[in-house]
Design a protein around this motif. Structure first.
Motif, short mmCIF file in Angstrom:
data_model
loop_
_atom_site.label_atom_id
_atom_site.label_comp_id
_atom_site.label_asym_id
_atom_site.label_seq_id
_atom_site.Cartn_x
_atom_site.Cartn_y
_atom_site.Cartn_z
N ARG A 1 0.85 -1.20 0.00
CA ARG A 1 0.00 0.00 0.00
C ARG A 1 0.89 1.25 0.00
O ARG A 1 1.70 1.44 0.91
N ILE A 2 0.71 2.08 -1.03
CA ILE A 2 1.57 3.25 -1.22
C ILE A 2 0.74 4.52 -1.14
O ILE A 2 -0.35 4.61 -1.72
N GLY A 3 1.27 5.51 -0.43
CA GLY A 3 0.65 6.83 -0.35
C GLY A 3 1.53 7.87 -1.01
O GLY A 3 2.76 7.79 -0.95
N PHE B 1 -6.31 13.10 1.08
CA PHE B 1 -6.21 13.29 2.53
C PHE B 1 -5.61 14.66 2.82
O PHE B 1 -4.89 15.23 1.99
N ASP B 2 -5.88 15.15 4.03
CA ASP B 2 -5.38 16.46 4.43
C ASP B 2 -3.96 16.40 4.99
O ASP B 2 -3.26 17.42 5.00
N GLU C 1 -3.06 6.58 9.01
CA GLU C 1 -4.17 5.90 9.70
C GLU C 1 -4.96 5.01 8.74
O GLU C 1 -5.48 3.96 9.14
N ALA C 2 -5.01 5.41 7.47
CA ALA C 2 -5.72 4.60 6.48
C ALA C 2 -4.95 3.34 6.12
O ALA C 2 -5.52 2.40 5.55
N GLY C 3 -3.65 3.33 6.44
CA GLY C 3 -2.84 2.14 6.22
C GLY C 3 -1.95 2.24 4.99
O GLY C 3 -2.43 2.09 3.87
N VAL C 4 -0.66 2.52 5.20
CA VAL C 4 0.31 2.57 4.10
C VAL C 4 1.60 1.89 4.52
O VAL C 4 1.97 1.88 5.70
#
Length: 348
Positions: free
Chosen positions: A2-4, A52-53, A60-63
């Motif tokens: 999972r990448i942000g 996201f801000d 928190e969303a998971g990355v």
């Protein structure tokens, strides 16, 4: 994986998101941007990818990995924030204004144990891969001189501070490539160019490096160059390799294409497949290698999953910044400067 993505300006939108969304074994799960305009662009470009801000909300969303490509002012603080969350980081280049800041970030990464690397996609340009191949195969013989240029005509970019000036922006690529090919540097000479309209931000540079291997590299970056120059000219004992124009992967991303949409066609130089190997009056065509920017993120994902070395080592990234520091110092003093064994610069 999972990448942000942190930042959806020009770099995030065109140089990172198209590659991240093309990975087979990873997923872009969110983008940090507060701009309404950029959120609309994100929604149009990648439907279903949420905005996201803050980094905290995205974490928190998971990355598993954060890619940070915000403007250089403030980038170091965001990298540190990611480290504080214990998240692996890819930073766009340049990852720091100078070697002092770069060393502090590297120390923080080591201290926290977070994987950290710097985005150097130009190692997978078609023309650079061609140069590496010609050198490795011995086609050029013993290389003595290397000329490398990123020059464009972009007067609207005058005064743009987002990347810290052209030396840091384009110079990060050119120095990294020269170091990859010819190794450590003994001396640096630099000239930085400024416009009366933007006297505090350089729009161009010339940097001469003398490598410990004996090769001399001449590097040029400019955003006010009207004529398109040669991209590379590499001179060896057997002849010279020349190629014009820029790798086509940038043009493809700006046109809305990606490795996912193009498949095997990605990186193929249809418009400029040939350079030249020249020996006096003799000229021989050289077909460009297949460009492969996706290789960077593919290697990042594999390295993090398997605990292996990342594609751009931190000591390599730090050395690039130290060479850029030396070029700026040389320009200010109007003197050649010497790089010592510990990476510091001193005048000759």
């Amino acid at each position: 994986m999972r990448i942000g993505l942190v930042g959806y300006g020009f770099g995030g939108r065109f140089f990172h998101a198209p590659l991240l969304t093309s990975l087979a074994d990873a997923k872009l799960v969110g983008v940090v941007t507060r701009s309404d305009e950029r959120r609309q662009q994100l929604s149009a470009d990648h439907p279903g990818v949420p905005a996201f801000d803050s980094i905290g909300q995205l974490v928190e969303a998971g990355v598993d990995l954060l890619v940070i490509c915000t403007p250089l002012p403030g980038r170091a603080a965001l990298i540190q924030e990611a480290f504080d969350h214990g998240i692996a980081v890819v930073s766009d280049k340049p990852f720091a204004f100078n070697a002092t800041e770069a060393s502090a970030l590297i120390a923080a990464a080591h201290s926290g144990g977070a994987p950290f690397t710097v985005y150097q996609n130009r190692r997978w340009d078609s023309d650079f891969l061609t140069v590496r191949k010609l050198i490795a195969e011995g086609t050029l013989g013993t290389v003595s001189h290397f000329e490398s240029r990123f020059e464009r005509y972009s007067p609207q970019s005058l005064g743009d501070t987002s990347a810290g000036g052209v030396l840091l922006d384009l110079g990060s690529h050119l120095v990294d490539q020269a170091l990859q090919l010819f190794g450590a540097v003994e001396t640096v000479y630099g000239e930085l160019y400024y416009s009366p309209q933007a006297p505090d931000v350089d729009y161009g540079f010339f940097v001469a490096l003398r490598h410990r291997s004996g090769v001399v590299s001449h590097l040029y970056g400019n955003k006010l160059q009207d004529a398109e120059p040669r991209r590379f000219r590499v001179t060896g004992s057997n002849g010279t390799y020349c190629v014009e124009g820029l790798d086509g992967q940038e043009e493809a991303t700006l046109a809305g294409r990606s490795p996912r949409s193009e498949g095997e066609r990605w990186g193929v130089e249809e418009h400029r497949r040939w350079g030249w190997f020249e020996r006096g009056a003799e000229r021989e065509k050289v077909r460009s290698e297949h460009g492969n920017w996706p290789q960077f993120y593919g290697q990042v994902v594999e390295a993090i999953k398997e605990g292996r070395e990342l594609p751009v080592a931190l000591d390599e990234a730090l050395l690039t910044v130290r060479v850029l520091d030396a070029a700026r110092l040389s320009s200010e003093r109007r003197q050649v400067v010497k790089l010592t064994d510990d990476g510091s610069a001193e005048k000759i």
